[in-house]
Design a protein around this motif. Structure first.
Motif, PDB file in Angstrom:
ATOM      1  N   SER A  15       0.758  -1.264   0.106  1.00  0.00           N
ATOM      2  CA  SER A  15       0.107   0.115   0.102  1.00  0.00           C
ATOM      3  C   SER A  15       0.701   1.189  -0.062  1.00  0.00           C
ATOM      4  CB  SER A  15      -0.880   0.174   1.193  1.00  0.00           C
ATOM      5  OG  SER A  15      -1.581   1.178   1.297  1.00  0.00           O
ATOM      6  N   ALA A  16       1.718   1.316   0.885  1.00  0.00           N
ATOM      7  CA  ALA A  16       2.723   2.502   1.047  1.00  0.00           C
ATOM      8  C   ALA A  16       3.563   2.639  -0.359  1.00  0.00           C
ATOM      9  CB  ALA A  16       3.710   2.363   2.140  1.00  0.00           C
ATOM     10  N   ALA A  17       3.917   1.541  -0.855  1.00  0.00           N
ATOM     11  CA  ALA A  17       4.840   1.747  -2.206  1.00  0.00           C
ATOM     12  C   ALA A  17       3.947   1.981  -3.346  1.00  0.00           C
ATOM     13  CB  ALA A  17       5.490   0.315  -2.377  1.00  0.00           C
ATOM     14  N   LEU A  18       2.607   1.594  -3.410  1.00  0.00           N
ATOM     15  CA  LEU A  18       1.817   2.075  -4.434  1.00  0.00           C
ATOM     16  C   LEU A  18       1.355   3.507  -4.441  1.00  0.00           C
ATOM     17  CD1 LEU A  18      -0.695  -0.908  -4.639  1.00  0.00           C
ATOM     18  CD2 LEU A  18       1.129  -0.366  -6.150  1.00  0.00           C
ATOM     19  N   ARG A  19       1.104   3.908  -3.135  1.00  0.00           N
ATOM     20  CA  ARG A  19       0.993   5.396  -3.083  1.00  0.00           C
ATOM     21  C   ARG A  19       2.259   6.295  -3.283  1.00  0.00           C
ATOM     22  NH1 ARG A  19      -1.053   3.832   2.161  1.00  0.00           N
ATOM     23  NH2 ARG A  19       0.773   5.110   2.997  1.00  0.00           N
ATOM     24  N   ALA A  20       3.279   5.808  -3.069  1.00  0.00           N
ATOM     25  CA  ALA A  20       4.455   6.400  -3.331  1.00  0.00           C
ATOM     26  C   ALA A  20       4.755   6.625  -4.829  1.00  0.00           C
ATOM     27  CB  ALA A  20       5.594   5.823  -2.713  1.00  0.00           C
ATOM     28  N   ASN A  21       4.022   5.626  -5.732  1.00  0.00           N
ATOM     29  CA  ASN A  21       4.187   5.669  -7.007  1.00  0.00           C
ATOM     30  C   ASN A  21       2.881   6.123  -7.842  1.00  0.00           C
ATOM     31  OD1 ASN A  21       6.906   4.036  -7.951  1.00  0.00           O
ATOM     32  ND2 ASN A  21       6.153   2.976  -6.274  1.00  0.00           N
ATOM     33  N   GLY A  22       2.234   6.839  -7.141  1.00  0.00           N
ATOM     34  CA  GLY A  22       1.030   7.872  -7.489  1.00  0.00           C
ATOM     35  C   GLY A  22      -0.262   7.101  -7.645  1.00  0.00           C
ATOM     36  N   LEU A  23      -0.556   5.902  -6.885  1.00  0.00           N
ATOM     37  CA  LEU A  23      -1.615   5.297  -7.061  1.00  0.00           C
ATOM     38  C   LEU A  23      -2.402   5.503  -6.170  1.00  0.00           C
ATOM     39  CD1 LEU A  23       0.433   3.417  -9.325  1.00  0.00           C
ATOM     40  CD2 LEU A  23      -1.261   1.562  -9.043  1.00  0.00           C
ATOM     41  N   PRO A  24      -3.552   6.140  -5.998  1.00  0.00           N
ATOM     42  CA  PRO A  24      -4.313   6.352  -4.920  1.00  0.00           C
ATOM     43  C   PRO A  24      -5.277   5.170  -4.291  1.00  0.00           C
ATOM     44  CG  PRO A  24      -5.612   7.002  -6.829  1.00  0.00           C
ATOM     45  CD  PRO A  24      -4.242   6.700  -7.417  1.00  0.00           C
ATOM     46  N   ALA A  25      -5.321   5.248  -3.059  1.00  0.00           N
ATOM     47  CA  ALA A  25      -6.456   3.868  -2.634  1.00  0.00           C
ATOM     48  C   ALA A  25      -7.871   4.399  -2.063  1.00  0.00           C
ATOM     49  CB  ALA A  25      -5.597   3.629  -1.661  1.00  0.00           C
ATOM     50  N   ARG A  26      -8.713   3.485  -2.409  1.00  0.00           N
ATOM     51  CA  ARG A  26     -10.022   3.714  -2.165  1.00  0.00           C
ATOM     52  C   ARG A  26     -10.668   2.467  -1.527  1.00  0.00           C
ATOM     53  NH1 ARG A  26     -13.053   6.175  -7.341  1.00  0.00           N
ATOM     54  NH2 ARG A  26     -11.727   7.743  -7.887  1.00  0.00           N
ATOM     55  N   HIS A  27     -11.146   2.415  -0.141  1.00  0.00           N
ATOM     56  CA  HIS A  27     -11.688   1.273   0.527  1.00  0.00           C
ATOM     57  C   HIS A  27     -12.588   0.491  -0.196  1.00  0.00           C
ATOM     58  CE1 HIS A  27     -12.413  -0.993   3.937  1.00  0.00           C
ATOM     59  NE2 HIS A  27     -13.583  -0.930   3.860  1.00  0.00           N
ATOM     60  N   LEU A  28     -12.246  -1.011   0.113  1.00  0.00           N
ATOM     61  CA  LEU A  28     -13.107  -2.032  -0.562  1.00  0.00           C
ATOM     62  C   LEU A  28     -13.677  -2.643   0.460  1.00  0.00           C
ATOM     63  CD1 LEU A  28     -10.680  -3.791  -3.088  1.00  0.00           C
ATOM     64  CD2 LEU A  28     -12.683  -2.210  -3.707  1.00  0.00           C
ATOM     65  N   ALA A  29     -13.198  -3.503   1.345  1.00  0.00           N
ATOM     66  CA  ALA A  29     -13.957  -4.476   2.270  1.00  0.00           C
ATOM     67  C   ALA A  29     -12.949  -4.517   3.424  1.00  0.00           C
ATOM     68  CB  ALA A  29     -14.346  -5.700   1.579  1.00  0.00           C
ATOM     69  N   ALA A  30     -13.222  -5.664   3.999  1.00  0.00           N
ATOM     70  CA  ALA A  30     -12.055  -6.128   5.162  1.00  0.00           C
ATOM     71  C   ALA A  30     -11.899  -7.690   5.080  1.00  0.00           C
ATOM     72  CB  ALA A  30     -12.357  -5.562   6.585  1.00  0.00           C
ATOM     73  N   ARG A  31     -10.584  -8.037   5.424  1.00  0.00           N
ATOM     74  CA  ARG A  31     -10.466  -9.606   5.305  1.00  0.00           C
ATOM     75  C   ARG A  31     -10.284  -9.882   6.813  1.00  0.00           C
ATOM     76  NH1 ARG A  31      -4.345  -9.017   4.429  1.00  0.00           N
ATOM     77  NH2 ARG A  31      -3.597 -10.747   5.765  1.00  0.00           N
TER      78      ARG A  31
END
Length: 328
Positions: free
Chosen positions: A141-157
């Motif tokens: 998650s941190a690496a993807l954000r650092a590479n410009g990919l935003p995150a949106r919540h889906l669910a939980a495992r």
């Protein structure tokens, strides 16, 4: 360093692939045998398969699978988070059947893999590219954000660490612990028998029907392709343990469980609640799954998504999952 692309996992040496997967600690969903089974019997519609291997010289240092899909969202969580991506082609890693997305790679390799995925998505004429079911707060998650990919919540495992069965019970509330023990006693009195079998001995036709019936009950009927399910599970071989719960010979609950080096995954189940006696077949199945995980020496129980109230009550903790998509 070079990035290699293959359209079939069978074109990639299993030892090379699995050496990276196991060194990274990625779950069973990334093992060569799992990906081979999925390619032979896709559980959902896949237009194209894509596998990436990064090599430093001859040594594989990173791998990731990706799948081109038009309808990648059988539980509808993805399109709730990304309504603008509905009914559009997307190159995604992994499929929805994996609830713990990883990229078995070091942080410095990830940008190269992302570039390769985006280029491939463009060649496939996909409108979106990215990842789903990424644990919030994790390294990926941190690496993807650092590479410009935003995150949106889906669910939980949901997952928990395991020791002995008595240690597991001791962590529960007094009421939950008493309920589990009462349920098991009532099940025994009602003539319930539980058996753990390998895929060759499992009643896969019965299990498929029961799982499909359960999925339809919870409006998840599109999650698995019924005809492909038995073929897929059979192809998994030793990665699979099947728990069958029967009352007077009738299948009332079944679980298809997967294992990797440290984790036990209660991956898919089916339950018939129309039973003779005051017990829950799902409760019996869950308790036997915990015992089986402990007998096999697995230290983590992974219990998938959904059914939050039961899982919280029985000692599992939520791991929030996000999707990180970008438009091509």
């Amino acid at each position: 360093m070079r990035i290699e692309f293959s359209s079939s996992i069978r074109e990639i040496d299993a030892a090379d692939w699995d050496s990276v997967v196991r060194e990274s600690g990625a779950p069973v969903f990334y093992e060569h045998a799992y990906l081979t089974a999925f390619e032979q019997a896709p559980l959902t519609d896949v237009e194209s398969f894509a596998y990436f291997v990064a090599r430093d010289g001859d040594k594989p240092v990173a791998v990731t699978p990706a799948y081109l899909q038009t309808a990648p969202d059988p539980l509808r969580h993805l399109h709730e988070a990304y309504p603008e991506a509905r009914d559009q082609r997307a190159l995604l890693s992994h499929t929805w059947h994996c609830y713990d997305t990883r990229v078995p790679a070091t942080a410095e390799v990830l940008p190269r893999l992302l570039d390769a995925m985006i280029r491939t998505a463009s060649i496939f004429k996909a409108q979106w590219c990215g990842f789903q079911n990424v644990r919030r707060g994790g390294e990926l998650s941190a690496a993807l954000r650092a590479n410009g990919l935003p995150a949106r919540h889906l669910a939980a495992r949901w997952s928990t660490e395991l020791g002995s069965y008595e240690h597991y019970l001791a962590r529960l509330s007094q009421r939950a612990r008493a309920n589990l023990r009462r349920n098991e006693r009532r099940a025994r009195e009602a003539g319930v028998v539980t058996e753990v079998v390998g895929v060759d001995d499992a009643a896969l036709d019965e299990i498929t029907l029961l799982c499909d019936k359960t999925a339809t009950r919870y409006d998840n009927g599109g999650f698995f392709s019924g005809p492909a399910f038995a073929k897929f599970v059979t192809a998994l071989g030793d990665l699979t343990h099947v728990v069958e719960v029967r009352q007077h010979g009738r299948l009332v609950a079944a679980g298809v469980c997967l294992t990797d080096a440290t984790r036990f995954h209660t991956w898919r189940c089916g339950v018939d609640y129309a039973v003779d006696g005051r017990y829950s077949p799902y409760g019996v199945l869950f308790a036997e799954s915990v015992r089986l995980a402990i007998r096999l020496g697995r230290t983590t129980l992974e219990d998938g998504r959904g059914n939050a109230s039961f899982k919280r009550r029985h000692g599992l903790s939520p791991r929030p999952l996000d999707a990180t998509l970008i438009r091509i």
